[in-house]
Write an enzyme that holds these catalytic residues in place. Structure first.
Site, PDB file in Angstrom:
ATOM      1  N   ASP A 245      11.035  10.806  25.268  1.00  0.00           N
ATOM      2  CA  ASP A 245      10.423   9.791  25.418  1.00  0.00           C
ATOM      3  C   ASP A 245      10.893   8.688  24.115  1.00  0.00           C
ATOM      4  O   ASP A 245      11.656   9.366  23.922  1.00  0.00           O
ATOM      5  CB  ASP A 245       8.998   9.548  25.409  1.00  0.00           C
ATOM      6  CG  ASP A 245       7.781   8.904  25.928  1.00  0.00           C
ATOM      7  OD1 ASP A 245       7.407   8.347  27.097  1.00  0.00           O
ATOM      8  OD2 ASP A 245       7.797   7.682  25.247  1.00  0.00           O
ATOM      9  N   ASP A 285       8.592   8.796  35.094  1.00  0.00           N
ATOM     10  CA  ASP A 285       7.475   8.239  35.630  1.00  0.00           C
ATOM     11  C   ASP A 285       7.427   7.208  34.376  1.00  0.00           C
ATOM     12  O   ASP A 285       7.116   6.651  33.346  1.00  0.00           O
ATOM     13  CB  ASP A 285       6.702   9.076  34.693  1.00  0.00           C
ATOM     14  CG  ASP A 285       5.205   8.898  35.558  1.00  0.00           C
ATOM     15  OD1 ASP A 285       4.434   7.897  36.139  1.00  0.00           O
ATOM     16  OD2 ASP A 285       4.019   9.402  34.881  1.00  0.00           O
ATOM     17  N   CYS A 338       2.426   4.242  38.668  1.00  0.00           N
ATOM     18  CA  CYS A 338       0.684   4.231  39.108  1.00  0.00           C
ATOM     19  C   CYS A 338       1.051   3.672  39.373  1.00  0.00           C
ATOM     20  O   CYS A 338      -0.086   2.404  38.792  1.00  0.00           O
ATOM     21  CB  CYS A 338       0.163   5.315  38.068  1.00  0.00           C
ATOM     22  SG  CYS A 338       0.372   3.913  36.408  1.00  0.00           S
TER      23      CYS A 338
END
Length: 385
Positions: A245, A285, A338
């Site tokens: 990340d 993601d 999402c």
């Protein structure tokens, strides 16, 4: 605390939120200043505050309420409750209702509890009927779902163990590892089986998305964050997962979570990723509007602007382009959001197809918000076909 006293506390917290304090901080500040409140009171108060945030428009509090008191009154009415039962002026309850406590009756559009531009955009994408269903789902508390760690237990065994603590669960059809909690959800992480790594908290759609990604060779979770998908991939495959990340701070919990679950996850700092060999599977993601999970972060439902959405799309494309450079020949790229917005989902699928000719579209899945899961989108590409 009596129900009325809880509503009085809700009003205090809503006043702080209206002054610009984030909801989580406002709740924390209230708890620190009112240490007499027990865990049940704090949990109930949290539910009241988030209920008000989720239903801000139908409560007559969007774009701005008359007051925090009016917001609380409107929230009760929006959920079919009589404010007179809570506004009694007795035992720390708010003062009884008076002639000035008038809240406007919500229109059909107000009852969607979404901003106008979001309603218009979703109607273009899904039609009026589906938009109404999405709005209705996002007005209510999200389900709490567990991901069973099949390397340590079975779904049935975990159900039986949790039942001993009166935590009732039901299998969630989205994934073979998913259990949705029906009763006493806050007790779950206090159980010994949690510390023993039998389960993690993870939405059912997130589990389903992890199930759908074929894992070959070296696997990189490129936007790992706290490691939820890394853990799910490791639990399913039993193989080593690499987590990265841009923020090392966001990955701080990956190591202890992996140790608890018995997984092999290697965290790669940003400055070290370029030195690494290529990966056969890269999972992204992507940071996004979070619109598929607005029940969990309802402030985002009211703060997001069209310009914010455009900024997310640009950021996602930058991340996609960078992530592809770590993909090995014949490797698999899985992009996840999402989000319920086409610009962040189908639009990004088209972006990849048009700009990266060495990537071939393989499959896609979309989960809209429902009573049992959040909204997620997955698209998978293969390199070199």
């Amino acid at each position: 605390m009596t129900p009325g006293a809880r509503v009085a506390a809700q009003i205090d917290i809503l006043e702080a939120i209206l002054s610009g304090v984030p909801a989580e901080k406002a709740l924390t500040n209230w708890a620190r200043g009112n240490r007499f409140a027990g865990s049940k009171d704090r949990a109930a108060l949290r539910d009241l505050v988030f209920q008000a945030l989720r239903c801000r428009r139908s409560a007559g509090a969007w774009p701005a309420p008359q007051s925090a008191r009016a917001w609380a009154i409107g929230t009760l009415r929006a959920h079919g409750e009589d404010p007179n039962e809570f506004f009694t002026g007795i035992a720390h309850a708010p003062a009884a209702l008076c002639a000035d406590d008038v809240t406007p009756a919500p229109s059909d559009r107000d009852r969607l509890d979404l901003q106008d531009w979001v309603i218009d955009l979703l109607t273009q994408q899904y039609g009026a009927e589906q938009t109404a269903k999405i709005g209705a789902v996002l007005r209510h508390r999200a389900p709490i779902t567990l991901r069973v760690n099949l390397q340590k237990t079975t779904r049935a065994q975990l159900q039986a163990e949790l039942a001993k603590a009166e935590i009732e669960t039901t299998p969630n059809l989205a994934s073979d590892t998913a259990l949705t909690i029906v009763s006493n959800p806050r007790r779950a992480v206090l159980q010994p089986c949690f510390e023993q790594g039998w389960f993690e908290l993870q939405d059912a759609a997130s589990q389903a998305v992890a199930d759908a990604i074929a894992l070959n060779g070296r696997v990189l979770d490129y936007c790992a964050g706290g490691g939820g998908k890394s853990l799910a991939l490791a639990a399913r495959s039993g193989s080593k997962i690499f987590a990265h990340d841009i923020s090392t701070a966001r990955m701080a919990e990956i190591a202890p979570r992996a140790a608890r679950g018995g997984h092999d996850i290697e965290v790669i700092a940003p400055q070290d990723l370029a030195k690494s060999a290529k990966f056969e599977t890269v999972v992204c993601d992507l940071p996004c509007s979070g619109s598929g999970a607005w029940r969990r972060s309802p402030e985002g439902k009211w703060s997001l602007t069209p310009k914010d959405l455009e900024a997310f799309v640009r950021l996602q494309r930058d991340i996609i382009a960078k992530s592809i450079t770590y993909l090995a020949p014949n490797g698999c790229l899985a992009l996840i959001t999402c989000s319920i917005f086409e610009a962040e989902n189908q639009g990004q699928r088209q972006f990849v197809s048009e700009n990266f000719p060495d990537l071939t579209f393989c499959s896609t899945e979309q989960y809209l918000p429902s009573a049992t899961q959040d909204g997620l989108y997955l698209v998978i590409f293969k390199k070199g076909i």
